[in-house]
Design a protein around this motif. Structure first.
Motif, PDB file in Angstrom:
ATOM      1  N   ALA A  85     -15.310   0.231  -9.184  1.00  0.00           N
ATOM      2  CA  ALA A  85     -14.541  -1.077  -8.482  1.00  0.00           C
ATOM      3  C   ALA A  85     -13.406  -0.343  -7.660  1.00  0.00           C
ATOM      4  O   ALA A  85     -13.290  -0.748  -6.793  1.00  0.00           O
ATOM      5  CB  ALA A  85     -14.207  -2.164  -9.351  1.00  0.00           C
ATOM      6  N   LEU A  86     -12.554   0.413  -8.554  1.00  0.00           N
ATOM      7  CA  LEU A  86     -11.597   1.031  -7.796  1.00  0.00           C
ATOM      8  C   LEU A  86     -11.785   1.963  -6.901  1.00  0.00           C
ATOM      9  O   LEU A  86     -11.017   2.008  -6.035  1.00  0.00           O
ATOM     10  CB  LEU A  86     -10.805   1.663  -8.977  1.00  0.00           C
ATOM     11  CG  LEU A  86      -9.905   1.038  -9.992  1.00  0.00           C
ATOM     12  CD1 LEU A  86      -9.435   1.838 -11.179  1.00  0.00           C
ATOM     13  CD2 LEU A  86      -8.834   0.166  -9.357  1.00  0.00           C
TER      14      LEU A  86
ATOM     15  N   GLN B 266     -11.432 -13.533   1.962  1.00  0.00           N
ATOM     16  CA  GLN B 266     -10.408 -12.697   1.562  1.00  0.00           C
ATOM     17  C   GLN B 266      -9.324 -12.934   2.215  1.00  0.00           C
ATOM     18  O   GLN B 266      -8.068 -13.275   1.390  1.00  0.00           O
ATOM     19  CB  GLN B 266     -10.854 -11.208   1.939  1.00  0.00           C
ATOM     20  CG  GLN B 266      -9.969 -10.106   1.521  1.00  0.00           C
ATOM     21  CD  GLN B 266     -10.056  -9.812   0.093  1.00  0.00           C
ATOM     22  OE1 GLN B 266     -11.248 -10.152  -0.542  1.00  0.00           O
ATOM     23  NE2 GLN B 266      -9.003  -9.687  -0.472  1.00  0.00           N
TER      24      GLN B 266
ATOM     25  N   PRO C 248     -14.054  -4.782  -0.296  1.00  0.00           N
ATOM     26  CA  PRO C 248     -13.847  -5.973  -1.244  1.00  0.00           C
ATOM     27  C   PRO C 248     -15.201  -6.321  -1.993  1.00  0.00           C
ATOM     28  O   PRO C 248     -15.214  -6.390  -3.065  1.00  0.00           O
ATOM     29  CB  PRO C 248     -13.266  -7.119  -0.559  1.00  0.00           C
ATOM     30  CG  PRO C 248     -12.533  -6.418   0.574  1.00  0.00           C
ATOM     31  CD  PRO C 248     -13.200  -5.132   0.884  1.00  0.00           C
TER      32      PRO C 248
ATOM     33  N   SER D  93     -12.060 -14.484 -13.871  1.00  0.00           N
ATOM     34  CA  SER D  93     -11.702 -13.236 -13.728  1.00  0.00           C
ATOM     35  C   SER D  93     -11.694 -12.885 -11.966  1.00  0.00           C
ATOM     36  O   SER D  93     -10.789 -12.072 -11.466  1.00  0.00           O
ATOM     37  CB  SER D  93     -12.340 -12.316 -14.303  1.00  0.00           C
ATOM     38  OG  SER D  93     -12.316 -12.549 -15.797  1.00  0.00           O
TER      39      SER D  93
ATOM     40  N   TYR E 135      -9.015 -14.541 -10.122  1.00  0.00           N
ATOM     41  CA  TYR E 135      -7.749 -13.622 -10.250  1.00  0.00           C
ATOM     42  C   TYR E 135      -7.911 -12.465  -9.429  1.00  0.00           C
ATOM     43  O   TYR E 135      -6.754 -12.180  -8.771  1.00  0.00           O
ATOM     44  CB  TYR E 135      -7.465 -13.365 -11.628  1.00  0.00           C
ATOM     45  CG  TYR E 135      -6.380 -12.528 -11.952  1.00  0.00           C
ATOM     46  CD1 TYR E 135      -5.139 -12.702 -11.703  1.00  0.00           C
ATOM     47  CD2 TYR E 135      -6.575 -10.958 -12.148  1.00  0.00           C
ATOM     48  CE1 TYR E 135      -4.217 -11.786 -11.842  1.00  0.00           C
ATOM     49  CE2 TYR E 135      -5.647 -10.309 -12.508  1.00  0.00           C
ATOM     50  CZ  TYR E 135      -4.320 -10.578 -12.185  1.00  0.00           C
ATOM     51  OH  TYR E 135      -3.511  -9.520 -12.381  1.00  0.00           O
ATOM     52  N   LEU E 136      -8.818 -11.921  -9.364  1.00  0.00           N
ATOM     53  CA  LEU E 136      -9.016 -10.477  -8.558  1.00  0.00           C
ATOM     54  C   LEU E 136      -8.678 -10.708  -7.041  1.00  0.00           C
ATOM     55  O   LEU E 136      -8.128 -10.200  -6.416  1.00  0.00           O
ATOM     56  CB  LEU E 136     -10.111  -9.866  -8.812  1.00  0.00           C
ATOM     57  CG  LEU E 136     -10.478  -9.010 -10.060  1.00  0.00           C
ATOM     58  CD1 LEU E 136     -11.742  -8.222 -10.260  1.00  0.00           C
ATOM     59  CD2 LEU E 136      -9.507  -7.932 -10.186  1.00  0.00           C
ATOM     60  N   ALA E 137      -9.175 -12.052  -6.663  1.00  0.00           N
ATOM     61  CA  ALA E 137      -9.197 -12.211  -5.508  1.00  0.00           C
ATOM     62  C   ALA E 137      -7.693 -12.786  -4.962  1.00  0.00           C
ATOM     63  O   ALA E 137      -7.324 -12.471  -3.791  1.00  0.00           O
ATOM     64  CB  ALA E 137     -10.289 -13.362  -4.940  1.00  0.00           C
ATOM     65  N   THR E 138      -7.226 -13.746  -5.731  1.00  0.00           N
ATOM     66  CA  THR E 138      -5.938 -14.079  -5.460  1.00  0.00           C
ATOM     67  C   THR E 138      -4.818 -13.643  -5.898  1.00  0.00           C
ATOM     68  O   THR E 138      -3.760 -13.655  -5.508  1.00  0.00           O
ATOM     69  CB  THR E 138      -6.057 -15.724  -5.807  1.00  0.00           C
ATOM     70  OG1 THR E 138      -6.199 -15.812  -7.252  1.00  0.00           O
ATOM     71  CG2 THR E 138      -7.018 -16.534  -5.297  1.00  0.00           C
ATOM     72  N   GLY E 139      -4.970 -12.872  -7.087  1.00  0.00           N
ATOM     73  CA  GLY E 139      -3.844 -12.414  -7.796  1.00  0.00           C
ATOM     74  C   GLY E 139      -2.857 -13.522  -8.488  1.00  0.00           C
ATOM     75  O   GLY E 139      -1.806 -13.049  -8.801  1.00  0.00           O
TER      76      GLY E 139
ATOM     77  N   ILE F 196     -17.248  -7.111 -15.887  1.00  0.00           N
ATOM     78  CA  ILE F 196     -16.765  -8.497 -16.497  1.00  0.00           C
ATOM     79  C   ILE F 196     -17.934  -9.202 -17.296  1.00  0.00           C
ATOM     80  O   ILE F 196     -17.879  -9.547 -18.582  1.00  0.00           O
ATOM     81  CB  ILE F 196     -15.867  -9.602 -15.673  1.00  0.00           C
ATOM     82  CG1 ILE F 196     -14.931  -9.034 -14.929  1.00  0.00           C
ATOM     83  CG2 ILE F 196     -15.840 -10.798 -16.207  1.00  0.00           C
ATOM     84  CD1 ILE F 196     -14.361  -9.610 -13.738  1.00  0.00           C
TER      85      ILE F 196
ATOM     86  N   ALA G  88     -16.759  -4.988 -10.364  1.00  0.00           N
ATOM     87  CA  ALA G  88     -15.831  -5.872 -11.285  1.00  0.00           C
ATOM     88  C   ALA G  88     -16.502  -6.991 -11.999  1.00  0.00           C
ATOM     89  O   ALA G  88     -16.606  -7.115 -13.100  1.00  0.00           O
ATOM     90  CB  ALA G  88     -14.499  -6.206 -10.703  1.00  0.00           C
TER      91      ALA G  88
ATOM     92  N   GLN H 209     -15.979  -3.923  -4.546  1.00  0.00           N
ATOM     93  CA  GLN H 209     -15.067  -3.984  -5.769  1.00  0.00           C
ATOM     94  C   GLN H 209     -15.465  -5.139  -6.539  1.00  0.00           C
ATOM     95  O   GLN H 209     -15.543  -5.030  -7.554  1.00  0.00           O
ATOM     96  CB  GLN H 209     -13.787  -4.253  -4.977  1.00  0.00           C
ATOM     97  CG  GLN H 209     -13.540  -2.712  -4.287  1.00  0.00           C
ATOM     98  CD  GLN H 209     -11.952  -2.707  -3.890  1.00  0.00           C
ATOM     99  OE1 GLN H 209     -11.497  -3.791  -3.397  1.00  0.00           O
ATOM    100  NE2 GLN H 209     -11.176  -1.707  -4.628  1.00  0.00           N
ATOM    101  N   TYR H 210     -15.551  -6.517  -5.698  1.00  0.00           N
ATOM    102  CA  TYR H 210     -15.925  -7.751  -6.605  1.00  0.00           C
ATOM    103  C   TYR H 210     -17.066  -7.479  -7.463  1.00  0.00           C
ATOM    104  O   TYR H 210     -17.375  -7.886  -8.600  1.00  0.00           O
ATOM    105  CB  TYR H 210     -15.877  -8.835  -5.744  1.00  0.00           C
ATOM    106  CG  TYR H 210     -14.444  -9.131  -4.790  1.00  0.00           C
ATOM    107  CD1 TYR H 210     -13.244  -9.149  -5.690  1.00  0.00           C
ATOM    108  CD2 TYR H 210     -14.422  -9.654  -3.575  1.00  0.00           C
ATOM    109  CE1 TYR H 210     -12.150  -9.359  -5.337  1.00  0.00           C
ATOM    110  CE2 TYR H 210     -13.294 -10.023  -3.075  1.00  0.00           C
ATOM    111  CZ  TYR H 210     -12.015  -9.830  -3.893  1.00  0.00           C
ATOM    112  OH  TYR H 210     -11.114  -9.945  -3.381  1.00  0.00           O
TER     113      TYR H 210
ATOM    114  N   GLN I 136      -5.786 -14.779   0.487  1.00  0.00           N
ATOM    115  CA  GLN I 136      -4.614 -13.892   0.089  1.00  0.00           C
ATOM    116  C   GLN I 136      -3.218 -14.346   1.129  1.00  0.00           C
ATOM    117  O   GLN I 136      -2.444 -14.496   0.504  1.00  0.00           O
ATOM    118  CB  GLN I 136      -5.046 -12.469   0.557  1.00  0.00           C
ATOM    119  CG  GLN I 136      -5.914 -11.762  -0.221  1.00  0.00           C
ATOM    120  CD  GLN I 136      -5.210 -11.382  -1.552  1.00  0.00           C
ATOM    121  OE1 GLN I 136      -4.033 -11.175  -1.485  1.00  0.00           O
ATOM    122  NE2 GLN I 136      -5.863 -11.584  -2.813  1.00  0.00           N
TER     123      GLN I 136
END
Lengths: 432, 453
Positions: A360-361, A192, A366, A242, A245-249, A377, A373, A369-370, A196
């Motif tokens: 997930a929200l 994480q 995390p 996907s 992207y969620l992890a790194t943005g 996905i 998600a 959430q992952y 990040q």
């Protein structure tokens, strides 16, 4: 105070879920009766026993979840039950020989769904043994290279015969979906901060951490391409992108990934006949309607014949589509239940996606959430790939419609994943 | 330790939006295929649903005048067309999924298939998945006479048409070589390659040199116009006439003083050339037209043939060896005009059809119901009197040179009973120098018709 609120919420959810399940049961039984009338001219047990078993399983799941996981999401079970019940009607109508098998798989699936959702420590075990499990999954997949068969006697050899079980087969790539999503969730969770923190300054520092991930992913892709299971390969790639992207943005990962996917597609187009065929058939199917593009053209005929209201169960001609009961179940729904039916299926999967992302929200960690998600996905991407393929939006990739299509491995693994979502929705503790 | 939840929350919401966009696109694609493109996709020839629907259509029955079944569709779901009388002939024709339709099966296809212009009827049928139910039709054919005529023609190549008078209802129509419509699919390739053309309806589309079979019509026309008179003598009636390297004379030696009436009885060719010369090309064309020999008859069957060129050489045209070729049907209608009051009436093949509610309604024949006058009733009566035989029939039969290979066809034109004809028949037997075969066949059929209930 909190306790009381939770109890009220559970009561509320239970009522909501019960009503939805009742409506689902009405739909499934009405269709079973309609199928029987269309086929036999009278109501016959041979068309009702499968929905009856389904009803028992759904009832058992409903009460078990209420008892042991009272705070679970109230929409997941109704959506999944509607899709599996609909699937049973469809298999009875399109490939009745497979009905018994599908019912057995559904029974197993419900059992593992409940086990996953109710038993404690599942997540911890999955997390703890993630490497072992993933390597085990990959070994199984690799085994299909040596011992793989196709139960229908032709096509890609993606199945392993289960010893001592007669003509029962398992598809390791389905299991790999689950293992990969668990692995990626825990992997991203652990890294994480690295992924990040100080993203802009230390771009190159993230590389060593991403490398094993890329390796693992590459291994999957190689195996899959080797096996020509393009559907699963595409799915894994979408999942990986996907979650990354969620992890790194970082949207550049997405852009780069899509570019890679496109490049892989172009390469595959020239390298593999099966891809050439599918892309050509997708781009302009009409000139080869009775030849290479037969399947997609028949699928479009089915959708067109269904119109808005559909032909009615058992009264259309979806049988013209080759392997309609697995890859093209959605087209059969389009023909016999019309636009109303096919849009209902789309809405079911959209609702599933919405509930999954919601879980997930609401996730407190995390990893959770992952995981939620990732599962969402997988379901969404798989549904979109096959529904998009059937409607000629994208080339066909040969994946099944989750819960609806015939296929034991897919049904089993999908139920485990729904079990995980139910577990995540019901336990908001800090337990992993 | 954890990143602020709102960061990943925003990404999750973004992800959900992308997924929802995907589902929206699928939904739009579904709407597109199921509504916008539905009609034109379903109309494509290779849509198997069209085949399925076609195979399920329960075509109406075809019945003879006594409601005997000539064609019906049997089977539970996928139906099969069955013809209980295999020798039913070209009037009924055939229905084949693979090879199309012919005869009444073709011309009354819409009725037999049960096509409807009623939107709601079609809509309900579609909603309830009822197979398309065709409507029955009743023909003027008489199954028994048809069978008799077919067996009497036997293995000879040729054609027969039997009409009832004065309405010109077709009672039998035979074209040989023929085929069994029940076996059409198995035999189609062989049938269509057969040089004897078994699929051709010789009655309506076989084109034959008329030869001296034109005599009754030309003489009637000339008498009508006053060009000649029956009792008027004509010199050198038996003079030989050479055509195509052969020679023809009267079929029997006429009396020493030959009248125009004798010319008809003894079928003398030389006086016909004298008459033709007098009539001229235009006159001959006019007479052919008056008897309907140059136009395709109106009938719910294919009667189109090549339009003959106008007369160029009256001497040859006068003995039917020039441009004019006729079908047995045309000849039968002209003959039937002489058999009644001289009016040329259309042939009738259909008596009644079911309407959409299943009620029988009479079939309206399209035009010329009363017919146009070819010759006067008196002239027609005169011709009949001159051709009356001892056995109370009216006959005219003659061998005719046909075609460049100098083959000979035999015509037989008959009516009975002589006093007030009820039946008219035309028989043509190909490659037959002796008209006896045609005569015997024709007489026996007339006999059968007279004794038939």
């Amino acid at each position: 105070m909190t306790f009381l609120l939770a109890e009220e919420l559970a009561e509320d959810n239970g009522r909501r879920e019960g009503i939805l399940l009742l409506l689902t049961a009405v739909f499934v039984f009405l269709n079973a009766i309609a199928l029987s009338l269309a086929r036999e001219g009278s109501i016959q047990g041979r068309h009702l026993w499968a929905p009856a078993v389904w009803a028992v399983l759904v009832t058992a799941a409903f009460f078990s979840l209420r008892r042991f996981r009272p705070l679970h999401d109230p929409f997941l079970l109704p959506v999944v039950s509607l899709l599996t019940g609909w699937g049973l009607i469809l298999i009875d109508r399109l490939a009745p020989n497979f009905l018994t098998r599908q019912v057995i798989w559904l029974t197993l699936g419900t059992a593992v769904l409940l086990a996953t959702a109710i038993l404690p420590r599942n997540l911890r075990l999955l997390r703890h043994y993630r490497y072992t499990l993933l390597i085990g999954g990959l070994l199984l997949l690799a085994a299909t290279l040596l011992f793989g068969v196709n139960p229908s006697g032709f096509g890609a050899a993606l199945w392993l015969p289960i010893p001592l079980a007669g003509r029962v087969f398992f598809q390791p790539s389905e299991l790999l979906k689950l293992l990969l999503v668990v692995f990626l969730a825990s992997y991203f969770d652990e890294r994480q901060i690295l992924l990040q923190g100080n993203r802009l300054k230390n771009r190159w520092q993230t590389f060593p951490y991403l490398a094993p991930l890329l390796l693992m992913w590459g291994f999957c892709i190689i195996l899959l391409v080797w096996q020509r299971d393009l559907g699963a390969a595409t799915l894994f790639f979408i999942l990986f992108l996907s979650l990354l992207y969620l992890a790194t943005g970082d949207r550049r990962y997405i852009a780069g990934g899509l570019a890679l996917l496109l490049a892989a597609g172009v390469f595959a187009y020239y390298a593999f006949d099966v891809v050439t065929l599918r892309v050509d058939a997708w781009w302009n199917p009409w000139p080869e309607a009775d030849n290479r593009a037969f399947q997609i053209v028949q699928s479009l005929y089915a959708l067109a014949a269904g119109g808005v209201l559909g032909q009615g169960v058992g009264q259309g001609f979806p049988d013209y589509i080759p392997v309609v009961h697995s890859d093209f179940a959605f087209a059969a729904i389009g023909e016999e239940w019309g636009l109303v039916g096919s849009l209902a299926v789309v809405i079911c999967f959209a609702l599933l996606a919405q509930r999954g992302i919601r879980i997930a929200l609401l996730g407190k960690r995390p990893f959770r959430q992952y995981l939620a998600a990732g599962i969402t996905i997988l379901f969404s991407a798989q549904a979109l790939l096959i529904m998009g393929g059937v409607t000629k939006l994208v080339p066909l990739t040969g994946v099944t419609l989750p819960f609806v299509s015939y296929g034991g491995s897919s049904l089993l693994i999908s139920h485990i994943m729904i079990g995980l979502l139910l577990y995540l929705s019901a336990t908001e503790t800090n337990q992993p | 330790m954890n990143q602020p939840p709102n960061v990943i929350h925003a990404r999750l919401v973004g992800l959900l939006r992308v997924i929802m966009l995907g589902f929206l696109l699928v939904a739009l694609a579904l709407v597109y295929w199921a509504t916008v493109r539905s009609a034109d996709i379903l109309g494509r020839d290779d849509n198997p649903r069209l085949v399925e629907a076609e195979l399920r259509i329960r075509r109406g029955r075809i019945l003879d005048r006594h409601n005997q079944v000539l064609a019906e569709s049997v089977g539970e779901e996928i139906v099969q067309r069955v013809y209980p009388i295999p020798e039913i002939g070209p009037a009924v024709g055939y229905y084949s999924f693979l090879h199309g339709t012919a005869g009444v099966e073709e011309s009354l296809d819409e009725i037999l298939r049960g096509e409807t212009a009623d939107f709601w009827r079609a809509f309900w049928r579609q909603v309830r998945h009822l197979p398309q139910q065709g409507r029955d039709v009743q023909l003027t054919l008489d199954a028994d006479l048809q069978k008799t005529a077919d067996s009497l023609l036997g293995n000879q190549r040729g054609a027969i048409i039997l009409l009832s008078l004065p309405d010109n209802e077709i009672l039998a129509m035979v074209s040989h070589p023929n085929f069994d419509p029940n076996l059409l699919d198995e035999q189609f390739d062989a049938l269509s390659e057969d040089e004897n053309a078994p699929l051709l309806n010789r009655v309506t589309q076989g084109q034959y040199q008329p030869g001296r079979v034109l005599q009754p019509f030309l003489l009637a026309w000339a008498w009508q116009l006053g060009l000649i008179a029956p009792e008027q003598p004509i010199a050198e009636a038996n003079k030989p006439v050479s055509i195509n390297g052969g020679v023809i004379r009267c079929t029997e030696i006429p009396p020493d003083v030959t009248t125009w009436a004798d010319v008809l009885k003894f079928q003398c060719p030389a006086p016909m050339q004298i008459l033709a010369d007098r009539m001229g090309a235009a006159g001959l064309d006019q007479s052919f037209m008056a008897f309907g020999l140059t136009t395709p008859p109106v009938l719910p069957l294919n009667t189109e043939t090549a339009v003959p060129e106008p007369v160029a050489d009256p001497l040859l045209a006068g003995i039917g060896q020039e441009n004019l070729v006729v079908t047995p049907l045309q000849m039968a209608l002209a003959w039937a005009a002489l058999g009644s009051d001289g009016r040329l009436r259309p042939a009738q093949l259909v008596t009644a059809v079911q309407d959409e509610s299943g009620e029988w309604v009479a079939w309206e024949s399209e035009e010329m119901a009363t017919g146009e006058t070819a010759v006067s009733a008196a002239t027609a009566r005169l011709i009949r009197r001159l051709l009356t035989t001892d056995n109370n029939q009216i006959e005219f039969s003659v061998p005719v040179l046909s075609g460049p290979q100098s083959t000979t066809n035999s015509w037989y034109l008959g009516m009975a009973p002589a006093s007030a004809p009820q039946f008219a028949i035309v028989v043509i037997v190909e490659q037959s120098t002796d008209p006896l075969n045609a005569i015997t066949t024709g007489r026996n059929i007339l006999e059968a018709a007279l004794t038939h209930p």
